[in-house]
Structures are given as structure tokens and as C-alpha cells.
Design an enzyme around this catalytic site. Structure first.
Site, PDB file in Angstrom:
ATOM      1  N   PRO A  92       0.825  -1.215   0.000  1.00  0.00           N
ATOM      2  CG  PRO A  92      -0.456  -1.379   1.942  1.00  0.00           C
ATOM      3  CD  PRO A  92       0.685  -1.995   1.230  1.00  0.00           C
ATOM      4  CD  GLU A 119      -0.476  -5.866   9.751  1.00  0.00           C
ATOM      5  OE1 GLU A 119      -1.519  -6.549   9.742  1.00  0.00           O
ATOM      6  OE2 GLU A 119      -0.441  -4.673   9.374  1.00  0.00           O
ATOM      7  NE  ARG A 161      -4.599  -3.829 -22.459  1.00  0.00           N
ATOM      8  CZ  ARG A 161      -4.485  -2.604 -22.980  1.00  0.00           C
ATOM      9  NH1 ARG A 161      -3.557  -1.781 -22.528  1.00  0.00           N
ATOM     10  NH2 ARG A 161      -5.269  -2.202 -23.960  1.00  0.00           N
ATOM     11  CG  ASP A 176      -4.215   1.305 -23.756  1.00  0.00           C
ATOM     12  OD1 ASP A 176      -5.276   0.811 -24.205  1.00  0.00           O
ATOM     13  OD2 ASP A 176      -3.251   0.628 -23.395  1.00  0.00           O
TER      14      ASP A 176
HETATM   15  N1  LIG Z   1      -2.488  -0.944  -3.377  1.00  0.00           N
HETATM   16  C1  LIG Z   1      -2.456  -1.849  -2.320  1.00  0.00           C
HETATM   17  C2  LIG Z   1      -1.516  -2.861  -2.092  1.00  0.00           C
HETATM   18  C3  LIG Z   1      -1.899  -3.483  -0.927  1.00  0.00           C
HETATM   19  C4  LIG Z   1      -1.196  -4.589  -0.247  1.00  0.00           C
HETATM   20  C5  LIG Z   1      -0.162  -5.279  -0.908  1.00  0.00           C
HETATM   21  C6  LIG Z   1       0.525  -6.288  -0.263  1.00  0.00           C
HETATM   22  C7  LIG Z   1       0.201  -6.597   1.061  1.00  0.00           C
HETATM   23  C8  LIG Z   1       0.732  -7.517   1.998  1.00  0.00           C
HETATM   24  C9  LIG Z   1      -0.002  -7.383   3.172  1.00  0.00           C
HETATM   25  N2  LIG Z   1      -0.942  -6.406   2.970  1.00  0.00           N
HETATM   26  C10 LIG Z   1      -1.880  -5.978   4.004  1.00  0.00           C
HETATM   27  C11 LIG Z   1      -1.439  -4.670   4.597  1.00  0.00           C
HETATM   28  C12 LIG Z   1      -2.390  -3.756   4.982  1.00  0.00           C
HETATM   29  C13 LIG Z   1      -1.993  -2.533   5.541  1.00  0.00           C
HETATM   30  C14 LIG Z   1      -0.654  -2.257   5.725  1.00  0.00           C
HETATM   31  C15 LIG Z   1       0.300  -3.177   5.332  1.00  0.00           C
HETATM   32  C16 LIG Z   1      -0.094  -4.412   4.774  1.00  0.00           C
HETATM   33  C17 LIG Z   1      -0.849  -5.912   1.712  1.00  0.00           C
HETATM   34  C18 LIG Z   1      -1.550  -4.922   1.065  1.00  0.00           C
HETATM   35  N3  LIG Z   1      -3.005  -2.879  -0.462  1.00  0.00           N
HETATM   36  N4  LIG Z   1      -3.345  -1.886  -1.328  1.00  0.00           N
END
Ligand SMILES: Nc1cc(-c2ccc3ccn(Cc4ccccc4)c3c2)n[nH]1
Length: 250
Positions: A92, A119, A161, A176
Site C-alpha cells: 500500500p 503486515e 497486454r 489506451d
Molecule cells: N495498493 C495496495 C496494495 C496493498 C497490499 C499489498 C501487499 C500486502 C501484503 C499485506 N498487505 C496488508 C497490509 C495492509 C496494511 C498495511 C500493510 C499491509 C498488503 C496490502 N493494499 N493496497
């Protein structure tokens, strides 16, 4: 192109066997190798996580399984010429995944995806591999998933793609929304197909006119309309087009 994916949910990647990516694999344009991280655990419970240093909620993915697995993926190697692999870590807190980044990744011969759960992965794993290969931490949007596998499906489809010969109609990604050209930074407008009238709804007359200039102009106007409604931020980036210049002259 070769893709390696390391995950505790290998079955989550089964959609990579169907549709556009599946066909590209069948044609040999794309190699996809999914690795079950638990094969690199050696305790009875195949443990991949542990409590976070410093306390806090949830669990963190341990270093050793990732390190042992990634060392083997790299050692198994792939003749990717001058370029080595690029690691893509869905998170995220990463760099926003955009069409521009999709184009950048599509130019790479070998991608290694490391979708985590819990996490996330102990930071030392990314630090370790960043000394050997490029590591891109990538977010697919401002929302929170429970793991990275869905992001791998999204990124893989957007990248596949773009590979030569993968999209049936080579023109398809020319228009696109986010590709350069007349429609750059504009959202797609409406599309129609037969029947010409459906439940009393006809299609726009211009599309039956056979006048390609008028059709192109109508499509750009519709794209501008939809972009103004849904993504006004993109209009900041939209270059004035030949149509717009013509408007100003008339
Ligand atoms: N764009 C996007 C990517 C992710 C993502 C990607 C990989 C992981 C691995 C664990 N989590 C859960 C998580 C929630 C909150 C904080 C840290 C980790 C993930 C979330 N969420 N949104």
C-alpha cells in the site's frame, strides 16, 4: 518475458492460466513460474510469520523463507541478456502503478513478484535484494488489500497486454487512455455494437455516418466529457489537440 511469483497462496494465481495471459503463455510469449513460499520452511507448521519487533497488531513475514526462496529463483536463473530480473513488491505504501510504469515493466525480460500477506515482509529482505537487483515497491491504488496477490494479477495483465503480439488487434493499446497520442490522458468514451437499436435505444448517428473525421471528433468529445466528469485532474495534463485548435480557429 519471464515472471516468477512467490506466494503462500499459489492457487490465487490460477487466473494467470486463462484469457490474455493464459494465451500468451500457451504461445510461449510469457513464462510464468509460481513458487509456494512454504516449500522454503523447515518447521512442522511451515511457519512464514512472526510477531513484529516493537509490538503492534498482526504478524510480519519472516526473512529466511523469502531469502532461501529468492536465492533459488535467482540461482535457477533465466537468460535475460544484459538485463537481470526486476523485483516487484506490491504494497500500500509503494509507487503508484500507472500505465507509464506498466510500459516500463513490459520492457523488462524478467520480473519477480513478491506478494506478501500479514503486515508485510521484514524490511531486511527488500534491503538485501536491492543490493543485487532493482526492487520496485508498487501500489495499485489508494485502498488496502489483505495481501499482494490481487495486485500481481492486475500488474501482470496490464503488462502482458503491452507485449508485442499479445493483443489481437495491434492497434488496441494505441488508444489506451494513458498512452501517448490524441487520446492521451483521456478516459475511454462509450462504445457500441450491433443491434443498431436495443430496447428502443439507438446508437449515435455519427457512428453510422462513415465520416471518419466526424467519428474521431465525436469520440474525442465524448472522452473529454467523461474525463471532465470523472477525472478532471487528468484534464490538466491533456494537450490541446488538433480538434481543439480547429475549434479556436472557427
Ligand atoms: N495498493 C495496495 C496494495 C496493498 C497490499 C499489498 C501487499 C500486502 C501484503 C499485506 N498487505 C496488508 C497490509 C495492509 C496494511 C498495511 C500493510 C499491509 C498488503 C496490502 N493494499 N493496497
Amino acid at each position: 518475458m519471464r515472471l516468477d511469483v512467490v506466494t503462500i497462496f499459489p492457487e490465487y494465481l490460477e487466473p494467470l492460466n486463462v484469457s490474455l495471459v493464459g494465451k500468451a503463455r500457451a504461445r510461449g510469449q510469457l513464462g510464468v513460474h509460481v513458487h509456494d513460499l512454504r516449500q522454503w520452511t523447515y518447521d512442522r507448521h511451515n511457519t512464514v510469520d512472526d510477531t513484529p519487533y516493537g509490538g503492534g497488531p498482526g504478524m510480519v513475514m519472516k526473512t529466511d523463507p523469502w531469502g532461501d526462496c529468492l536465492d533459488q529463483v535467482l540461482a535457477d536463473g533465466y537468460d535475460s541478456g544484459a538485463h537481470g530480473p526486476v523485483m516487484v513488491v506490491p504494497t500500500p505504501s509503494g509507487r503508484p502503478f500507472t500505465q507509464e510504469l506498466a510500459v516500463e515493466l513490459a520492457a523488462q525480460p524478467w520480473l519477480i513478484f513478491t506478494p506478501a500477506r500479514y503486515e508485510g515482509i521484514d524490511r531486511r529482505v527488500m534491503d538485501e535484494y536491492a543490493t543485487r537487483i532493482p526492487v520496485h515497491e508498487v501500489s495499485i491504488g489508494d485502498y488496502v488489500l489483505a495481501g499482494g496477490e490481487a495486485a500481481v494479477l492486475v500488474i501482470t495483465e496490464a503488462v502482458a497486454r503491452l507485449l508485442p503480439g499479445v493483443l489481437g488487434n495491434a492497434e488496441s493499446h494505441r488508444d489506451d487512455s494513458f498512452a501517448p497520442g490524441e487520446m492521451a490522458n483521456l478516459l475511454e468514451g462509450p462504445v457500441y455494437t450491433k443491434p443498431p437499436v436495443w430496447r428502443g435505444r439507438a446508437i449515435p448517428d455519427v457512428l453510422l455516418s462513415g465520416h471518419h473525421g466526424k467519428i474521431a471528433r465525436w469520440r474525442r468529445d465524448e472522452a473529454l466529457r467523461r474525463t471532465a466528469a470523472n477525472r478532471p485532474d487528468l484534464l490538466e495534463r491533456t494537450e490541446a489537440s488538433a480538434f481543439d485548435k480547429k475549434d479556436r480557429e472557427t
